[in-house]
Design a protein around this motif. Structure first.
Motif, mmCIF file in Angstrom:
data_model
loop_
_atom_site.group_PDB
_atom_site.id
_atom_site.type_symbol
_atom_site.label_atom_id
_atom_site.label_comp_id
_atom_site.label_asym_id
_atom_site.label_seq_id
_atom_site.Cartn_x
_atom_site.Cartn_y
_atom_site.Cartn_z
ATOM 1 N N SER A 149 -28.396 -14.731 25.869
ATOM 2 C CA SER A 149 -28.147 -16.149 25.650
ATOM 3 C C SER A 149 -29.461 -16.843 25.333
ATOM 4 C CB SER A 149 -27.514 -16.773 26.906
ATOM 5 O OG SER A 149 -26.239 -16.231 27.138
ATOM 6 N N SER A 150 -29.488 -17.559 24.239
ATOM 7 C CA SER A 150 -30.723 -18.217 23.824
ATOM 8 C C SER A 150 -30.881 -19.604 24.435
ATOM 9 C CB SER A 150 -30.748 -18.334 22.284
ATOM 10 O OG SER A 150 -29.630 -19.093 21.843
ATOM 11 N N VAL A 151 -29.840 -20.116 25.082
ATOM 12 C CA VAL A 151 -29.887 -21.458 25.656
ATOM 13 C C VAL A 151 -30.641 -21.428 26.980
ATOM 14 C CG1 VAL A 151 -28.487 -23.290 26.678
ATOM 15 C CG2 VAL A 151 -27.768 -22.226 24.543
ATOM 16 N N SER A 152 -31.694 -22.227 27.078
ATOM 17 C CA SER A 152 -32.477 -22.313 28.319
ATOM 18 C C SER A 152 -32.199 -23.606 29.073
ATOM 19 C CB SER A 152 -33.971 -22.222 28.018
ATOM 20 O OG SER A 152 -34.369 -23.309 27.187
ATOM 21 N N HIS A 153 -31.564 -24.560 28.391
ATOM 22 C CA HIS A 153 -31.234 -25.833 29.043
ATOM 23 C C HIS A 153 -30.043 -26.461 28.326
ATOM 24 C CE1 HIS A 153 -33.742 -27.070 25.641
ATOM 25 N NE2 HIS A 153 -33.109 -28.236 25.692
#
Length: 317
Positions: A10-14
């Motif tokens: 998953s590239s989403v960090s926030h």
């Protein structure tokens, strides 16, 4: 920052919590309004918890359960409202991946615990009114202490699996949540892949929990009402109905709004309706509960006057 999930990166960090998009002036108005609501909620529930703690006349199972329920309300509302208030003043409205799922876990765990506490309080009223002669023998200190611990811990155990499952979904972007908190339904909608199994497990969990606890509470109070109607004394009927009415009002507020949202997630509720309903049970209901319990209960009102030092004592000369 990369977060792994189900073999997919998953590239989403926030995430970005949109909240209630509006002009800066209106954001400040919202901030002031909800700040006052939050403070009043904390004060009201803390007052009930303190009254139960300090007044020995309230050291009975019914009031011990009520005091713990008020403490739960404080924890419940604190998981979401402070972050919402901060976002009213923020330009980024960002929340990290870990913080988002931590909020998700604690908010719904405390909410789940509230549902169990409403069941515990309904069971206590059933025993007290329908089985008065057996009540002292059944509702021992060991039993109500065990029920208090069960009420606080069960939600955290049960909600661990849904949170882990949803957090393991792949999130590749976008990362904008059209909500004021990390709600599971928009989170699942942001996932890169539609996981029917996770959605089905989550939906089944909510349905079983909501329907099960709601039916338990309603059946308990139905038996209580039938028992009250058979009481010969009008004064006893009034007292019993007054206590049950306050409990039922809280039950309707809690279960009514929550069932609309979570028994059938993904059923097509408009986004604004989702926000309003969530706002109702996460902010408005915790504010109303102390008023409902204190205004309809003479013992609680007397204890609150004692706590705040407003009890008037008449001394004869």
């Amino acid at each position: 920052m990369n977060v792994s999930g189900k073999g997919t990166t998953s590239s989403v960090s926030h995430f970005i919590l949109m909240g209630f998009p509006s002009s800066p002036e209106r954001q400040l108005l919202y901030f002031g309004l909800f700040s006052v609501t939050y403070i009043l909620t904390l004060m009201g529930n803390a007052a009930i918890a303190c009254a139960v703690l300090w007044d020995r006349r309230l050291h009975t199972p019914m009031y011990i359960f009520l005091g713990n329920f008020s403490l739960l309300e404080i924890c419940y509302v604190t998981t979401s409202v402070p972050n919402m208030l901060a976002n009213f003043l923020s330009t980024t409205k960002s929340i990290s991946f870990v913080s988002c799922f931590a909020q998700f876990y604690f908010f719904f765990s405390f909410g789940c615990d509230e549902g169990f506490y409403l069941c515990i309080m309904a069971f206590d009223r059933y025993l007290a009114i329908c089985r008065p002669l057996h009540y002292p023998r059944i509702m021992t200190k060991q039993l109500y202490t065990g029920l208090v611990i069960f009420g606080w811990s069960c939600g955290f155990i049960l909600f661990l699996s849904p949170v882990v499952l949803i957090s393991q979904l792949p999130y590749c972007g976008p990362n904008i949540i059209n909500h004021f908190m990390c709600d599971p339904v928009p989170l699942m909608m942001l996932s890169c892949s539609e996981d029917k199994t996770t959605q089905s497990i989550y939906s089944t969990f909510n349905t079983v929990f909501m329907i099960g606890t709601f039916l338990f509470v309603i059946c308990s109070y139905a038996l209580v009402i039938l028992s009250v109607l058979r009481m010969p004394s009008a004064a006893s009927k009034r007292k019993a109905f007054s206590t049950c009415a306050s409990h039922l009002a809280v039950v309707i507020l809690f279960f009514g709004s929550v069932m609309v949202m979570y028994v059938s997630p993904g059923s097509g509720h408009p986004v604004e309706v989702q926000k309003i309903v969530t706002l109702f049970y996460s902010v408005i209901t915790p504010l109303c509960n102390p008023l409902i319990y204190s205004l309809r209960n003479k013992e609680m009102k007397a204890a609150l006057r004692k706590v705040f030092g407003t009890e008037i004592t008449v001394h004869k000369a």
